[in-house]
Every structure is written in structure tokens, then in C-alpha cells.
Design a protein around this motif. Structure first.
Motif, PDB file in Angstrom:
ATOM      1  N   LYS A 235       0.843  -1.205   0.000  1.00 41.12           N
ATOM      2  CA  LYS A 235       0.000   0.000   0.000  1.00 41.12           C
ATOM      3  C   LYS A 235       0.877   1.253   0.000  1.00 41.12           C
ATOM      4  N   TYR A 236       1.871   1.291   0.882  1.00 40.35           N
ATOM      5  CA  TYR A 236       2.782   2.431   0.969  1.00 40.35           C
ATOM      6  C   TYR A 236       3.484   2.662  -0.371  1.00 40.35           C
ATOM      7  N   CYS A 237       3.984   1.596  -0.966  1.00 41.40           N
ATOM      8  CA  CYS A 237       4.724   1.718  -2.221  1.00 41.40           C
ATOM      9  C   CYS A 237       3.822   2.202  -3.354  1.00 41.40           C
ATOM     10  N   LYS A 238       2.621   1.687  -3.409  1.00 36.65           N
ATOM     11  CA  LYS A 238       1.675   2.122  -4.443  1.00 36.65           C
ATOM     12  C   LYS A 238       1.402   3.626  -4.309  1.00 36.65           C
ATOM     13  N   GLU A 239       1.239   4.098  -3.078  1.00 34.80           N
ATOM     14  CA  GLU A 239       0.964   5.514  -2.821  1.00 34.80           C
ATOM     15  C   GLU A 239       2.173   6.411  -3.090  1.00 34.80           C
ATOM     16  N   ASN A 240       3.379   5.828  -3.124  1.00 36.53           N
ATOM     17  CA  ASN A 240       4.606   6.607  -3.284  1.00 36.53           C
ATOM     18  C   ASN A 240       5.386   6.278  -4.549  1.00 36.53           C
ATOM     19  N   ASP A 241       4.706   5.659  -5.515  1.00 41.64           N
ATOM     20  CA  ASP A 241       5.299   5.340  -6.816  1.00 41.64           C
ATOM     21  C   ASP A 241       6.585   4.508  -6.690  1.00 41.64           C
TER      22      ASP A 241
END
Length: 131
Positions: A101-107
Motif C-alpha cells: 500500500k505504501y509503495c503504491k501511494e509513493n510510486d
């Protein structure tokens, strides 16, 4: 599983790519650092660079992934090193879900690398046992 336990060693590794020393908490992490040093597609990497909140047993914890890798094409990947047998652990699944989730939100990309699933093949055979 004793196969992973015997690889739990700590120390420091000097990175020429980053011009600094990093700590490692297992021979597997140290081994991956050596492979990343040789990988011409990797511009630089950082060790335990992020704190990602996750929920487990109704309590908020902090997950610290092993690596953040920056490639020469400017893409970035968050990587966790784990043995195969720990992948489906409930707590690890909570960490991985939060990281995705974090990675998706931060490209960013997120991957878990194991002895059977990593870009460097059968790296475990090349890492000497510290025992």
C-alpha cells in the motif's frame, strides 16, 4: 528452520556504490549487498530506509524493510529479504500488505526476495555459512 537460523549474523559492509558502510543482520542481507554492488542496473541502495506503519493484533507497529534500491532508469524498489518458509507468516503478511500500500501511494515497487525467488538466482549457495 535451522537453514535460516545459521545465517543470522551481524556486521558491517562497505558499499562502493554508496561510498559508505551499512549494517546487515544476516548473511543473506550481506550477500544481497554484494550482488547489488555488481548489478550494473543499480545506481545506489539504502539499508532499512523506511518506517511503514502496519496493524497486527489490533496494535500499530513499525515495519522497516531491508532495502530501498534506486535503479539507473530512476525507478525505485523496496525489498525485503526473507526465507521461503516465513513468507506466509501472519505478521509478515500484515507487513507486506502495508508495504504494498505504501509503495503504491509513493510510486515505488515492493518485492520480497527469498532463496527461491530473487533476481540473483541461487544466491544462497554462494553465501558461506558463518558456522
Amino acid at each position: 528452520n535451522g537453514e535460516y537460523i545459521k545465517h543470522l549474523v551481524k556486521g558491517r559492509y562497505y558499499s562502493k556504490k554508496n561510498d559508505k558502510s551499512f549494517h546487515y543482520r544476516s548473511s543473506w542481507e550481506k550477500g544481497f549487498m554484494k550482488f547489488m554492488e555488481k548489478d550494473e542496473n543499480i545506481k545506489q541502495y539504502d539499508v532499512e530506509p523506511l518506517f511503514i506503519p502496519y496493524e497486527f493484533d489490533e496494535i500499530t507497529h513499525q515495519y522497516i524493510p531491508d532495502f530501498l534500491i534506486e535503479y539507473k532508469n530512476n525507478s525505485q524498489k523496496v525489498v525485503e529479504i526473507k526465507p521461503d518458509y516465513l513468507i506466509n507468516d501472519e505478521r509478515n503478511q500484515a507487513k507486506f500488505s502495508a508495504a504494498q500500500k505504501y509503495c503504491k501511494e509513493n510510486d515505488l515497487e515492493f518485492e520480497v526476495w527469498t532463496e527461491s525467488n530473487n533476481p540473483y538466482g541461487t544466491f544462497i549457495k554462494e553465501i558461506p555459512s558463518p558456522i
